[in-house]
Design a protein around this motif. Structure first.
Motif, PDB file in Angstrom:
ATOM      1  N   LYS A   4       0.887  -0.988  -0.208  1.00 34.19           N
ATOM      2  CA  LYS A   4      -0.059   0.293   0.051  1.00 34.19           C
ATOM      3  C   LYS A   4       0.537   1.440   0.010  1.00 34.19           C
ATOM      4  O   LYS A   4       0.622   2.008  -0.439  1.00 34.19           O
ATOM      5  CB  LYS A   4      -0.554   0.162   1.321  1.00 34.19           C
ATOM      6  N   LYS A  13       2.148   1.971  -3.681  1.00 33.83           N
ATOM      7  CA  LYS A  13       0.841   2.603  -4.566  1.00 33.83           C
ATOM      8  C   LYS A  13       0.593   3.743  -4.408  1.00 33.83           C
ATOM      9  O   LYS A  13      -0.405   4.306  -4.980  1.00 33.83           O
ATOM     10  CB  LYS A  13      -0.615   1.422  -3.909  1.00 33.83           C
ATOM     11  N   ASP A  14       1.227   4.489  -3.037  1.00 31.58           N
ATOM     12  CA  ASP A  14       0.243   5.374  -2.722  1.00 31.58           C
ATOM     13  C   ASP A  14       1.392   6.659  -2.627  1.00 31.58           C
ATOM     14  O   ASP A  14       0.990   7.650  -3.859  1.00 31.58           O
ATOM     15  CB  ASP A  14       0.522   5.684  -0.834  1.00 31.58           C
TER      16      ASP A  14
END
Length: 221
Positions: A155, A158-159
């Motif tokens: 995550k 991806k952020d």
């Protein structure tokens, strides 16, 4: 073969004993052998160019002053690095033992049981040697990161892609739509390539050939 024998059985006590064993045997390899192995675990489905792309990313990290890369001076420094959660940054070195999931154990088993796979590994070692010696040009644009957008579970990464911290600079596709990598450079260090010089127009060529006529004032002086 020694690595295969050391990791072929399941480890007791979580992932850390497996990681410790992987590091032990990885550090006994030459840099080109270790780099070739990691490339195979990370991008075997992307063909020879995919394998080479991983090598360039490793090499770029060695040469980079970005964040923690500034303390990574050789191939082993890069490959041994782990995330805050403990996993290898190059997740192909992880041993998960999941069914139908290709991990380090799966790839090493293939190398010691399949003569064709081992032959291809030796060829990949030669490629790694040429990358490290500078004989092969980096076609990734200096990428420091990559991920498979359909398979990545990070995550945080991806952020950083979503908010523009990492800039996409190169794309690679395999035979399946799921087999692809996107390569990134941090926005703060990204240097877009200079545009290629355009050809001269007919007018520019003519003006270059014509003699410059002096003005009346310059002739008088």
């Amino acid at each position: 073969l020694n690595l295969h024998n050391a990791i072929k059985k399941r480890f007791i006590g979580g992932p850390e004993p497996a990681r410790k064993t992987t590091k032990e045997f990885l550090n006994q390899m030459s840099e080109e052998e270790a780099l070739a192995l990691v490339a195979i675990t990370e991008a075997s489905v992307l063909g020879e160019k995919g394998l080479e792309s991983i090598m360039h990313v490793v090499n770029n990290r060695i040469d980079s002053d970005y964040e923690d890369f500034k303390s990574q001076f050789n191939v082993m420094d890069v490959l041994n690095r782990q995330t805050a959660g403990g996993a290898f940054q190059f997740t192909g070195l992880e041993i998960k033992g999941d069914e139908d999931f290709a991990d380090l154990r799966t790839h090493v088993n293939e190398l010691v049981t399949n003569p064709t796979a081992y032959k291809n590994y030796l060829k990949t070692v030669d490629t790694a040697r040429e990358v490290l010696s500078g004989k092969r040009k980096d076609f990734t644009g200096g990428a420091l990161f990559y991920y498979n957008p359909t398979a990545s579970t990070s995550k945080d990464f991806k952020d950083k892609v979503a908010d523009g911290t990492y800039t996409p600079i190169y794309y690679m596709y395999g035979a399946s739509p799921r087999n692809r990598h996107v390569y990134f450079s941090p926005k703060e260090v990204y240097r877009p390539p200079l545009p290629e010089s355009r050809p001269e127009t007919p007018t520019e060529k003519r003006l270059k050939k014509e003699p410059v006529q002096e003005s009346a004032q310059s002739s008088f002086l």
